[in-house]
Design a protein around this motif. Structure first.
Motif, PDB file in Angstrom:
ATOM      1  N   LYS A  83       0.740  -1.086   0.192  1.00 30.11           N
ATOM      2  CA  LYS A  83      -0.029   0.019  -0.040  1.00 30.11           C
ATOM      3  C   LYS A  83       0.786   1.413  -0.017  1.00 30.11           C
ATOM      4  O   LYS A  83       0.506   2.112  -0.816  1.00 30.11           O
ATOM      5  CB  LYS A  83      -0.928  -0.123   1.447  1.00 30.11           C
ATOM      6  N   HIS A  84       1.805   1.095   0.829  1.00 32.04           N
ATOM      7  CA  HIS A  84       2.939   2.392   0.814  1.00 32.04           C
ATOM      8  C   HIS A  84       3.237   2.740  -0.354  1.00 32.04           C
ATOM      9  O   HIS A  84       3.657   3.846  -1.032  1.00 32.04           O
ATOM     10  CB  HIS A  84       3.918   2.093   1.727  1.00 32.04           C
ATOM     11  N   TRP A  86       2.136   2.037  -3.322  1.00 29.75           N
ATOM     12  CA  TRP A  86       1.160   2.414  -4.192  1.00 29.75           C
ATOM     13  C   TRP A  86       0.582   4.153  -4.024  1.00 29.75           C
ATOM     14  O   TRP A  86       0.448   4.965  -4.836  1.00 29.75           O
ATOM     15  CB  TRP A  86      -0.368   1.934  -4.438  1.00 29.75           C
ATOM     16  N   ASP A  87       0.980   4.363  -2.713  1.00 29.60           N
ATOM     17  CA  ASP A  87       0.744   5.746  -2.034  1.00 29.60           C
ATOM     18  C   ASP A  87       1.828   6.770  -2.723  1.00 29.60           C
ATOM     19  O   ASP A  87       1.379   7.986  -2.651  1.00 29.60           O
ATOM     20  CB  ASP A  87       0.773   5.750  -0.431  1.00 29.60           C
ATOM     21  N   GLN A  88       2.711   6.232  -3.276  1.00 28.06           N
ATOM     22  CA  GLN A  88       3.729   7.136  -3.922  1.00 28.06           C
ATOM     23  C   GLN A  88       3.671   7.205  -5.417  1.00 28.06           C
ATOM     24  O   GLN A  88       4.385   7.704  -6.052  1.00 28.06           O
ATOM     25  CB  GLN A  88       5.114   6.433  -3.661  1.00 28.06           C
ATOM     26  N   THR A  90       1.449   8.925  -7.256  1.00 27.04           N
ATOM     27  CA  THR A  90       0.248  10.101  -7.765  1.00 27.04           C
ATOM     28  C   THR A  90       0.819  10.805  -8.870  1.00 27.04           C
ATOM     29  O   THR A  90      -0.082  11.099  -9.837  1.00 27.04           O
ATOM     30  CB  THR A  90       0.245  11.399  -6.466  1.00 27.04           C
ATOM     31  N   PRO A 126      -6.371   0.625  -6.056  1.00 22.73           N
ATOM     32  CA  PRO A 126      -5.556   1.446  -6.618  1.00 22.73           C
ATOM     33  C   PRO A 126      -5.456   1.250  -8.196  1.00 22.73           C
ATOM     34  O   PRO A 126      -5.316   2.355  -8.949  1.00 22.73           O
ATOM     35  CB  PRO A 126      -4.103   1.378  -6.223  1.00 22.73           C
TER      36      PRO A 126
END
Length: 189
Positions: A83-84, A86-88, A90, A126
């Protein structure tokens, strides 16, 4: 023309990594397709396996022709390190870099009812936000009708039951999912 498909996964005890390798073999069974196996960084001090694939970069995700993403079940969700990652992403979302690329998911749990379906669904979120074209395993795969271990229409899966190896059915379904992803990527490219 070569299709490069990214097999991105997180695996703490090895089960998800074994699924990733079976999916990669399915990808590479399709002419002109190659699989790139990548993992993600740990978020804590867990030492992990010494036999790890390199960590994925945002550039590798951007440049892939398709994606297979896998995670063990963590409380019915994808693992935090994945998840981390994918959080990058943007910048890829803003540019639309992943729109219309095919994608699939895979997971593993220690028990049959350990949360595989909810974890697969959490990994789709995502992918859908990035505009990817998601696929699962269709019931035209005969093994999906007979498996008593892992494998779902949501994607390939494994029931570890004390970290046992992949069953024959789990291996066949992971291979089939990789092959389907590769064939779809070729058609889209």
């Amino acid at each position: 023309m070569t299709c490069n498909l990214l097999v991105l996964y997180y695996s703490r005890h090895g089960s998800t990594k074994h699924l990733a390798r079976a999916i990669a073999r399915g990808i590479e069974s399709v002419e002109h397709c190659q699989a790139t196996l990548r993992t993600v960084e740990e978020l804590d001090t867990y030492p992990g396996s010494q036999d790890k694939d390199p960590c994925a970069t945002i550039a590798e995700l951007k440049n892939c022709d398709g994606l297979a993403m896998g995670s063990p079940v963590w409380f019915g969700n994808m693992a935090a390190p994945l998840k981390h990652f994918w959080d990058q992403t943007t910048s890829l979302w803003i540019s639309g870099a992943l729109i219309d690329k095919p994608a699939c998911v895979f997971t593993s749990s220690s028990t049959l009812h350990g949360g595989q379906e909810s974890t697969a669904l959490s990994m789709l979120l995502p992918l859908l936000h990035h505009g990817m074209m998601v696929m699962g395993i269709p019931y035209s795969e005969p093994t999906l009708h007979t498996t008593s271990t892992g494998g779902t229409p949501y994607g390939a899966s494994h029931v570890a039951q004390s970290s046992g190896p992949l069953s024959t059915e789990e291996t066949e379904l992971a291979f089939a999912l990789g092959k389907r992803l590769a064939r779809t990527a070729i058609k889209l490219k």
